[in-house]
Each structure stands twice: as structure tokens, then as C-alpha cells.
Design an enzyme around this catalytic site. Structure first.
Site, PDB file in Angstrom:
ATOM      1  N   ASP A 130     -47.140-101.369 -49.571  1.00 42.47           N
ATOM      2  CA  ASP A 130     -47.850-102.387 -50.331  1.00 42.47           C
ATOM      3  C   ASP A 130     -47.305-103.746 -49.908  1.00 42.47           C
ATOM      4  O   ASP A 130     -46.474-103.842 -49.009  1.00 42.47           O
ATOM      5  CB  ASP A 130     -47.722-102.156 -51.840  1.00 42.47           C
ATOM      6  N   ASP A 151     -44.135 -93.728 -47.118  1.00 49.27           N
ATOM      7  CA  ASP A 151     -44.530 -94.868 -47.928  1.00 49.27           C
ATOM      8  C   ASP A 151     -43.307 -95.688 -48.246  1.00 49.27           C
ATOM      9  O   ASP A 151     -42.384 -95.223 -48.914  1.00 49.27           O
ATOM     10  CB  ASP A 151     -45.194 -94.403 -49.230  1.00 49.27           C
ATOM     11  N   PHE A 167     -52.773-110.240 -71.219  1.00 49.93           N
ATOM     12  CA  PHE A 167     -53.259-109.760 -69.924  1.00 49.93           C
ATOM     13  C   PHE A 167     -53.284-108.229 -69.921  1.00 49.93           C
ATOM     14  O   PHE A 167     -52.373-107.586 -70.430  1.00 49.93           O
ATOM     15  CB  PHE A 167     -52.342-110.259 -68.811  1.00 49.93           C
TER      16      PHE A 167
END
Length: 973
Positions: free
Chosen positions: A363, A711, A473
Site C-alpha cells: 500500500d 505483501d 468521519f
């Protein structure tokens, strides 16, 4: 759910009265153990023998209780099996003990409970639903509770939730207003009140419930949401709180969210298992051949079984133990590496995977970037300000001396529900950047509590705002809002900020939002859109009535609340855009270059805008300067996807950038074609990518390519799905690193983890496994030759301690010392990452290398056995002495031949094993003629046989290194 617990359902919990329960609740005990005292041994044994080869060795050992099948002493079969089981049982016992100690520590933590007799101490494990529990600052919340009271003057508290959701932002929590107004905490026991709560579920971001006080006139009811909860596992960061327990034990949100990650089996282990199946096939064939050469005479089926037992060494029982112990050594070496400090190995079963990674999926935020934001740009529609023109903003604020435009950007901090003046928070990096910037231009946030905000202007004037409503949020809404009243004018204003994709449909029509968002994103900036709406008093009162009513709903509360808020989010005035830049991690560019040179393709999966993701990819050199970039056009149907894939197919050596929406369409209609094209790209960037999509991409790569994926990042879903998950401990917390197989403190450590430790682990295990197989095949070949010469009799060549000592004290240490071997120094492996490409071909352990070792074993076993038969004088015991001694010496010399870089422990292991054999000869008079081995005849015969078995291999190794050297040898010379 046993013992009548039943399915989870909603509950009514009376404050301070756990005896008034309407159903049975589980004990508040955390239990992460796999077994208990009674199930430990049966469970471990079952898990071992459910696999074929372990069961096979058990059946072999049990067969020795049958007289017709017995080939020697029982201990020759039961001792090796017992050793393997003992190692496994001890390892499992240690893990269970550690787990028990951790659980006991959590369950034994002491808390204060409010009772009619005052405050009493209670262990976490004895806490019940309905208890009123006091939790001090920096103390862990022991159960899921409703927040009733706090000692903080501002009437709120903050939680640290990094061990629950992986986020380091402190979360604001609000007490029930009715109970917060009580004079003292003990008054909670004097009122008649209860909480109605939804059934236990896994959602940590939402909660539906109501608080009711019956003894007031009229009865008071308040809606309860996630803001009123204190989830177990979080830590109180401010003040002392009192809560009523709602859920315990296995019904805790944290426990229900704890899923057992899939047990990852390394590709190397699967390959070794495949080789052992081939060996089993060879065992059956050899046994059948032996019986066939006897023309299936007599009770031939018993003879087959005896030969299966006789040649059982073809499958080395010690292989699994050696590999498991090797993995422990590799893990220890990784943890001890001073050049990658803080690295943690959480899965010691797959270190070899690190040496064979073909795809790295990462990411962006907190991995390639530091998640440290720097304010770079402000756009007010008619004018834009960058870092070089911020002095104009400061001058404007000083001269105009109003907050109209200034508040649109300084109000970012006000819009945050997890911010508070006077608190030193690890808050959201974008908020920190914005507040620091507004202070630098002269407008300072000086006060913030649950009901008000104070801003200081450059002239030391204090602007006061009363907070009327806050809309937090959420990941679904991607926006947050606040309604404030200006105390100086009485004006009510609704402010909202959020992502451009959602704000574009909320604000009034304009001709600059989309263009400027694109411009800022192309600079690599994270864009936030700020808008406002002025409300009349009557308009706000109408909204408040509908909002309170929706919040009191028990059914579909979230939907009803969202509908009411959306009624306010129409035709809002666009105020400004703010752009902040996420700083790159240290050495991220050379690390990505190293991975690229090693043949590893890097895919970046992020939730950012396409332009932001593309810019970050360029800045980080994920996409090199001389590479073209194909931006996959937004497609919504099959036809558009087909045309765009055709356009993409015509390009070569081109990086791909695609959005999550387009990716979903392509995978729906053209999964195979898209993955085929994407896998040919040197780099791929997927933007606007949801966590579920990230995990899906990992699965597709594994299925379509058959290559290993790694990952590196802080996304839990990707890490758990990958073949090898590497978590980066960043500012987002430790949730991802806790779910990872390996966790590192900086992204740049990934290079050394793969190039050095991955390389060494894979090559060492390959050498170790093949040598253990060679060791077993040698003695099996000797047995086959011996049986053939003596009329295919199923009589063992070596019995008793000889067969056990061969694979343990005589050869175990030299063979296992191969886990210290390395072909190149770590500095060379890092300097020449191209060496890593050879590992991706799987050459260290392949059918070719396996066949070579089989041929070596057959040659050496046959040479030793025929040599002993040829040179022995008169007695059978001399055959045993000559052949066994030659076998031991051959194994020691073969270890020396295999070693590429000598370690002092290897020398010690060789000499120690030889010394052990010589010393043990005194005690082996039952099997070996002690007087014969002291003669010159014995010495020259053993020397000749050993020389014939080993010298050709040394010559072949020399010739190979001379005329066809491996790639790494040029670097080590």
C-alpha cells in the site's frame, strides 16, 4: 455455544445489578489456547498422525509387535519416532505455556467495582454483565461497556485503539449525559436505570442502544451510539471513567473480530512433501521387485511388508525435524540481525518463502510514505497559495482581521471529533499539518472541548464558537461535519469536509473543483474539500428534532440518522481545497530499485486518487523515468473494458495505472485477459482500491501466475491473504504487523530481509533436505545390495544402535551445520540483487537436483557395499565394520564437499562426530569386532572404499567450478 448459552440476542442490562439478567452470559475470560490439560496430548498426537507420513512411521513401529514382521529391536523404530514426537510435543507445550501465561496475565488484572458496600477489587475474569467498573487512566478496558461518567471537566475521554483497529488516532468518547450530571459515581446505584443493547456482533465502528432512567418524572431516554462505548482492549488515555458492562468473554467485539489466520504452508514444504511421495513410490517398487525376484514364493505378502519395513529408511523420518529446527535457526538469525533492528518473526514456518518472491504488493500510506503530512497548497477558487506565497495569506489575515475565509481552513481542526486542546495526541497527520499551518499564518486554536471552540486572531482577539452537533468521519461516508454557533453574531453554520469524490455531489455547481483537485493530485497531494451552509434558527431546530428522534430508533438507526443528515447536505457552498503531501519513507527509492533488479515486480494498491497515486509512484521510482505509463481509462461496462484492454495490449514494457472501479469491471468480464496483461507489466498501480479488492488481487496473482506473493505494508487483508506477509510498523499502529508473518520497522529493511535472509534460508533448507535424503538413500541402497547378494533375504544389514546412531550422533551435527552455510556474503547479496533472480527459478531444489542426489546416493551406497563384500576376509561381522565405518566417513566428507563457506561450528561438528564414532566403537562389540578395527588391514580397506566413493565427486565439483561456474562464484573469487 454450549451449556444453554444459545444464539446472541439483544439484552437489557440494569446498572449495578448483574443478578437481574434476562439470559446467560459467558465468563469474562480470554482464552487463546488451542488445548486444555486433558486435550493437549490427544490433540497434538491427532494433529501429527492425521498426516500420511507420520501415520506411516507409526504403523511401521507398531508392526514390530507382530513376530512375523519383526526385523530387529523395537527401539530401532520407536526411538526415532519418539524423538520426533517429543520435539513436537515440547514445542507445542512451550507455545501453550506462553499462551497460558499471557491469558492469565490479562484475566488476573484487577479493577474497581462499584457496589452498595462501596468500591471493591475484582479480577477481570470475575467481571459480569451489569457490573459498574472503574477504569483508571492508562488502564486497559476489561470488557465491552457503556461509558457513564468521567472525571474530566470537559465531560469526555479519549481512547487509544491501536490494538483494536490498528489506528493511532485517539478516539473521543462521550458519557451518557444523564449519568454524567449525577453528583457522584456512587449515585449510579441510587437511580433505577437500564441499558437496552443490540445483540453482540463484530462491528467495532457502530453500536445501537438506548439508556433509560425509570425513576425520573417523566422517564428519561437517551440514544446510545459507538461514541458512548468503551470496547475491551482499548486503553483510557485521559481521566478516570465509569462504565456498565454489556458484553463479556467470547461476546466481546475484540474477540469476535479475532479470526484465526490461515495456516500458511510454504512452497518449499510442499515441494519436499512431493519428493517424499516419490520416495514412497520408490520404496513400494523396490519391495515389489525384491519379492518378484523370489518369484512370489511362500507367504509373499508378508515378505512385501518385511521389505517395506527393511527399506523404510528411503523416507527419512528425521527430515521434518531437521527442517523445523532449521527454520528456528533462520528466525533467530533474522531477529538478531543488527542491520534490520526491531524485526519480528511471527511465523517461523515459512522463512524460505522470503527467498522466492516474484510479486511484492504494497500500500502507499505508512509504507512507501511516512504518513507525516506537510501542508503544501490552499485553493480558494479564485486564487491558489503554495509554500512560496503563504506570507500573502498571513498578510491577508492580519489586514482583513476576520475569520470568513480563514475559518474555512483553520476550521479543519474544529471539524475533527478526535481533537482537543491541551491534549498531546498522535492525531490524524492531515489534521496536524493543517492546524500547524493555520497557526503559522496567525490563526491559532486555543481551546476545544465538547461544547465550544476558541480561536485566537493575530490581534489576540478570541473568537468563540458553540458546538451544536458533530458528525464523525466514517469510512462509508468519507466525510465529517460540525454545526457551530458564532457567539459574537449568533449565526449558525454547518461546516463539512471530505474527499472530493463525495463532496462533488454535495456542493453547489462550480467550474473549478474537479480541475483543481486533479491539478493538486498530480502534484502528489492529498486533497480535502471544505464546504459550509448557513442555517436559520428555525431550520436548525427542525433538524435537531428529527436528528434526536432518529438517534433514539432501535431498528435501522444508522440508515435513519444518515437520511436526516443528508437532508442538510444539499447545495453547500464550496469554500476551499487544502492539499497536504505525504513524505516518502527513508531510502524507499533505492529499496524499490533493489527489488526491481532482483526480478521482483512491485504492485502498489492504494485508496488515493489516480493522480496522487501516479505521482507517488513516480516520486518513489516505482515507475522509472524511461518507462511509459498507461492510465487505464474509466470503464463501466463490458464493451468499454474490451476496447480499453485492446488499447493496453498494443503497448510494451509499460507500467499500468488503473482505478478500483475499472479493475472491478475488468475482473468481472475479462479476468484471465486482464491478469495476463497486468502480470507482464514492470509495475502496476491500483488506485481507489478497497481492502476487499486488495485481498482479491493477491488471490488472483497466486492463482493465475503460481508465483509467490509478498505483501509489505500495513493492510491486514492483504497481509493475511499473501504467501508471505510483511507488516511495516508505522504511525497507523501495530494491527497489521501483528497479523503479519514478519514485521519490520522500516520499508527499507525489506531489501535485506529478502536478498540476504530469504536467500540464505531457501538455499540452506534446499541443501539440508537433499542431504538428509541422500543420507537415507545411501544406507537403503546398501541394504538393497546386501539383500540381493544374499538371495533377496529380508534380513537387516545393521541392527540395534547402529541404525539409530547413524542418523543421530554420528552424522546429525555435521548435516545440520548446513543451516550455517552461505554462498555469498550479505554485502555481496545486497550489492548484486540480480543474484536473487536465480532463486525464482527454483533451482536449489528441483527434480533435477533431486535426481542428481539420488544417483550420488546409489553410486556411493553400491560402492561401499560391494567394496566391503569384496574386501572382507572371512566373517560377516567384518562386512559390517568395513561398510559402516566407510559410510560414516563418506557422509562426513560429503558434508565438507557440500559446504561453500566454512563456519567454525561446522569444523567442530565434523570433528565431534568423528570423535563420537571412534569413542563408541568400544561399546559396539555386539555389532563390530573391536580387535579387527585396530588392524592395518581394516584401515586400508576403509580408506580405499571411502576414496573410491568420494574422490570422483570431488573431481566433478572441481571441473564444474572450473568450466561452468555458478554466477555467484565470480563475485566471491
Amino acid at each position: 455455544r454450549c451449556c444453554g448459552a444459545g444464539e446472541p440476542r439483544p439484552r437489557t442490562v440494569w446498572l449495578g445489578h448483574p443478578e437481574k439478567r434476562d439470559q446467560r452470559y459467558p465468563r469474562n475470560v480470554i482464552n487463546n489456547q488451542k488445548y486444555n490439560f486433558f486435550t493437549f496430548l490427544p490433540g497434538v498426537l491427532f494433529n501429527q498422525f492425521k498426516y500420511f507420513f507420520n501415520l506411516y512411521f507409526l504403523l511401521l513401529a507398531c508392526s514390530q509387535f507382530v513376530p512375523e514382521m519383526r526385523l530387529g529391536a523395537l527401539y530401532t523404530y520407536w526411538v526415532p519416532l519418539g524423538f520426533v514426537l517429543a520435539v513436537t510435543i515440547i514445542r507445542e507445550a512451550v507455545e501453550e505455556l506462553r499462551c497460558y501465561v499471557r491469558d492469565k496475565e490479562v484475566n488476573s488484572q484487577v479493577y474497581s467495582r462499584l457496589t452498595a458496600r462501596g468500591t471493591v477489587k475484582v479480577k477481570s475474569s470475575n467481571i459480569q454483565v451489569g457490573d459498574l467498573i472503574i477504569v483508571e487512566k492508562n488502564q486497559r478496558v476489561p470488557a465491552d461497556m457503556i461509558f457513564l461518567r468521567t472525571s474530566e471537566k470537559n465531560g469526555s475521554c479519549f481512547l487509544r485503539t491501536d490494538q483494536l483497529d490498528g489506528e493511532t488516532d485517539w478516539k473521543l468518547r462521550l458519557p451518557v449525559a444523564c449519568t454524567q450530571r449525577l453528583p457522584t459515581a456512587s449515585d449510579l446505584l441510587q437511580i433505577r436505570s437500564y441499558v437496552y443493547a443490540e445483540e453482540p456482533n463484530i462491528d467495532i465502528h457502530n453500536f445501537v442502544g438506548t439508556f433509560t432512567r425509570e425513576d425520573s418524572d417523566p422517564p428519561i431516554s437517551e440514544s446510545l451510539s459507538v461514541e458512548n462505548t468503551l470496547w475491551a482492549g482499548t486503553v483510557i488515555a485521559s481521566g478516570t471513567v465509569v462504565g456498565v458492562v454489556l458484553y463479556t468473554g467470547r461476546e466481546l467485539r475484540s474477540v469476535m473480530n479475532t479470526s484465526n489466520p490461515r495456516s500458511k504452508i510454504g512452497l518449499f514444504d510442499l515441494e519436499v512433501n512431493c519428493l517424499t511421495k516419490i520416495l514412497f513410490g520408490a520404496l513400494v517398487v523396490v519391495s515389489l521387485v525384491m519379492v518378484a525376484l523370489q518369484h512370489f514364493a511362500g507367504r509373499w505378502y508378508l515378505q512385501i511388508i518385511r521389505f517395506l519395513l527393511l527399506f523404510s529408511n528411503i523416507i527419512p523420518i528425521s527430515l521434518r525435524v531437521n527442517l523445523d529446527m532449521g527454520k528456528i535457526v533462520y528466525s533467530w538469525v533474522i531477529r538478531r540481525d543488527s542491520k534490520i533492528p526491531g524485526t519480528v518473526v511471527r511465523s517461523s514456518t515459512i522463512p524460505e518463502q522470503l527467498g522466492r518472491i516474484s510479486y511484492l504488493l504494497t500500500d502507499k500510506t505508512g509504507t512507501l510514505t511516512q504518513n507525516e503530512m506537510v501542508f503544501k497548497r490552499l485553493h480558494l477558487g479564485t486564487v491558489a497559495y503554495g509554500l512560496d506565497s503563504m506570507d500573502e495569506v498571513q498578510s491577508h489575515i492580519f489586514s482583513v482581521y476576520t475569520q470568513v475565509n480563514a475559518f474555512c481552513c483553520s476550521g479543519e481542526r474544529v471539524l475533527s471529533t478526535d481533537s482537543c486542546s491541551g491534549q498531546s495526541l498522535p492525531a490524524s497527520p492531515s489534521y496536524v499539518a493543517l492546524v500547524q499551518w493555520t497557526e503559522s499564518v496567525g490563526l491559532t486554536l486555543v481551546g476545544r472541548d465538547q461544547s465550544s471552540v476558541q480561536l485566537r486572531t493575530p490581534g489576540d482577539q478570541i473568537l468563540n464558537f458553540t458546538i451544536l452537533q458533530i458528525f464523525p468521519f466514517t469510512y462509508e461516508s468519507k466525510r465529517m461535519g460540525i454545526i457551530v454557533r458564532d457567539e459574537s453574531t449568533g449565526e449558525i453554520t454547518f461546516y463539512m469536509k471530505g474527499a472530493d469524490v463525495v463532496m462533488a455531489g454535495i456542493v453547489q455547481y462550480n467550474d473549478w473543483l474537479e480541475e483543481e483537485c486533479g491539478n493538486m493530485a498530480r502534484e502528489g497531494l492529498r486533497v480535502l474539500v471544505v464546504a459550509k451552509k448557513s442555517l436559520a434558527e428555525e431550520q436548525y431546530q427542525d433538524f435537531e428534532a428529527r436528528y434526536v428522534q432518529a438517534k433514539l430508533s432501535v431498528h435501522d438507526r444508522s440508515l435513519k440518522v444518515a437520511t436526516v443528515i443528508e437532508s442538510l447536505e444539499m447545495e453547500m457552498e464550496l469554500l476551499c481545497l487544502t492539499g497536504v503531501e505525504d513524505q516518502l519513507q527513508a531510502d524507499v527509492r533505492p529499496t524499490l530499485e533493489t527489488l526491481r533488479n532482483a526480478g521482483i515486480k512491485v504492485w502498489m494498491l492504494t485508496g488515493d486518487k489516480l493522480e496522487t497515486a501516479t505521482c507517488t509512484a513516480k516520486n518513489a521510482h516505482l515507475v522509472t523515468r524511461n518507462q511509459d505509463i498507461h492510465v487505464f481509462r474509466l470503464v463501466t461496462n463490458r464493451g468499454e473494458a474490451h476496447l480499453e484492454l485492446n488499447a493496453f495490449r498494443r503497448k510494451h514494457d509499460c507500467a499500468l495505472v488503473i482505478s478500483g472501479d475499472s479493475l472491478e469491471v475488468c475482473l468481472k468480464y475479462y479476468e484471465y485477459e486482464f491478469m495476463e496483461l497486468a502480470c507482464q507489466c514492470p509495475a502496476v498501480v491500483c488506485c481507489r482500491c478497497a481492502p476487499t479488492q486488495k485481498a482479491q488481487i493477491v488471490r488472483l496473482l497466486q492463482e493465475r501466475t503460481g508465483k509467490l506473493t509478498c505483501d509489505g505494508g500495513n493492510d491486514v487483508s492483504m497481509i493475511q491473504e499473501s504467501d508471505c506477509g510483511v507488516g511495516v510498523e508505522g504511525k497507523e499502529g501495530k494491527q497489521a504487523s501483528l497479523a503479519a508473518d514478519f514485521s519490520i520497522t522500516q520499508f527499507k529493511h525489506l531489501g535485506r530481509l529478502l536478498m540476504v535472509h530469504g536467500r540464505n534460508s531457501y538455499k540452506r533448507s534446499a541443501a539440508l533436505s537433499q542431504f538428509v535424503i541422500h543420507r537415507s538413500l545411501c544406507i537403503s541402497t546398501m541394504q538393497a545390495v546386501f539383500s540381493s547378494v544374499f538371495y533377496f533375504a529380508s534380513v537387516p544389514l545393521y541392527q540395534g544402535f547402529l541404525i539409530i546412531g547413524y542418523s543421530t550422533i554420528y552424522t546429525m551435527f555435521p548435516v545440520f551445520s548446513l543451516v550455517l552455510d552461505k554462498d555469498v556474503k550479505s554485502e555481496v547479496a545486497m550489492l548484486y540483487p540480480e543474484l536473487y533472480k536465480d532463486l525464482l527459478k527454483g533451482r536449489p531444489l528441483s527434480y533435477k537436483t533431486f535426481l542428481i542426489w539420488v544417483l550420488i546416493s546409489i553410486y556411493q551406497g553400491s560402492t561401499i557395499m560391494y567394496g566391503a563384500l569384496l574386501l572382507f576376509e572371512s566373517e560377516f561381522v567384518h562386512i559390517v565394520a568395513i561398510s559402516f565405518t566407510s559410510l560414516i566417513l563418506t557422509e562426513l566428507l560429503m558434508v565438507a564437499l557440500t559446504i561453500q563457506t566454512w563456519h567454525w561450528l561446522m569444523t567442530v561438528a565434523e570433528l565431534l562426530s568423528l570423535a563420537c564414532y571412534i569413542a563408541s566403537l568400544v561399546f559396539l562389540h555386539e555389532f563390530i569386532d573391536v580387535y579387527f578395527i585396530a588392524t592395518l588391514s581394516f584401515l586400508w580397506k576403509v580408506s580405499v572404499i571411502t576414496l573410491v566413493s568420494c574422490l570422483p565427486l570431488y573431481v566433478l565439483k572441481y571441473l564444474r567450478r572450473r568450466f561452468s561456474p555458478p554466477s555467484y562464484s565470480k563475485l566471491t573469487s
